[in-house]
Design an enzyme around this catalytic site. Sequence first.
Site, mmCIF file in Angstrom:
data_model
loop_
_atom_site.group_PDB
_atom_site.id
_atom_site.type_symbol
_atom_site.label_atom_id
_atom_site.label_comp_id
_atom_site.label_asym_id
_atom_site.label_seq_id
_atom_site.Cartn_x
_atom_site.Cartn_y
_atom_site.Cartn_z
ATOM 1 N N LEU A 22 11.015 0.182 -0.315
ATOM 2 C CA LEU A 22 11.675 0.084 0.982
ATOM 3 C C LEU A 22 10.694 -0.406 2.047
ATOM 4 O O LEU A 22 11.056 -1.179 2.936
ATOM 5 C CB LEU A 22 12.267 1.446 1.373
ATOM 6 N N VAL A 76 10.437 -4.131 1.726
ATOM 7 C CA VAL A 76 11.663 -4.743 2.252
ATOM 8 C C VAL A 76 11.617 -4.771 3.779
ATOM 9 O O VAL A 76 11.971 -5.783 4.404
ATOM 10 C CB VAL A 76 12.919 -3.997 1.747
ATOM 11 N N HIS A 77 11.158 -3.686 4.385
ATOM 12 C CA HIS A 77 11.044 -3.632 5.851
ATOM 13 C C HIS A 77 10.031 -4.665 6.350
ATOM 14 O O HIS A 77 10.279 -5.364 7.337
ATOM 15 C CB HIS A 77 10.630 -2.227 6.289
ATOM 16 N N ALA A 78 8.898 -4.792 5.662
ATOM 17 C CA ALA A 78 7.881 -5.774 6.057
ATOM 18 C C ALA A 78 8.440 -7.193 5.954
ATOM 19 O O ALA A 78 8.206 -8.022 6.844
ATOM 20 C CB ALA A 78 6.637 -5.615 5.181
#
Length: 105
Positions: free
Chosen positions: A72, A75-77
């Site tokens: 996660l 994915v955020h980065a």
Amino acid sequence: MEGIELVCFKMISALGAAKSSFMEAVQEARLGHFEEARRCIEKGDKYHAEGHEAHFGLLQQETSGEPVQLSLLLVHAEDQLMNAEFLKITAEEIIALYERIESIK
């Protein structure tokens, strides 16, 4: 903190700073401070390059046969990277519009 997490945090930090600089550029342009707006874009570009460089390292790792663990955090980065790129393009367009409005006053 280990490798992938550190890279993700570097990306998130640098790209967050880039987005802030791009938004500051729009605010400066709204006030008619076009030189300062351009400086903010340049500052944002430097932060964006830092984030992109960290991302590129992950791509190199993956293509060299060393899989990158999906998380996660990664994915955020990645989301921060895409948003920073989009925001830069949008900020430049808004600044150009403010300059055009200023020129016809």
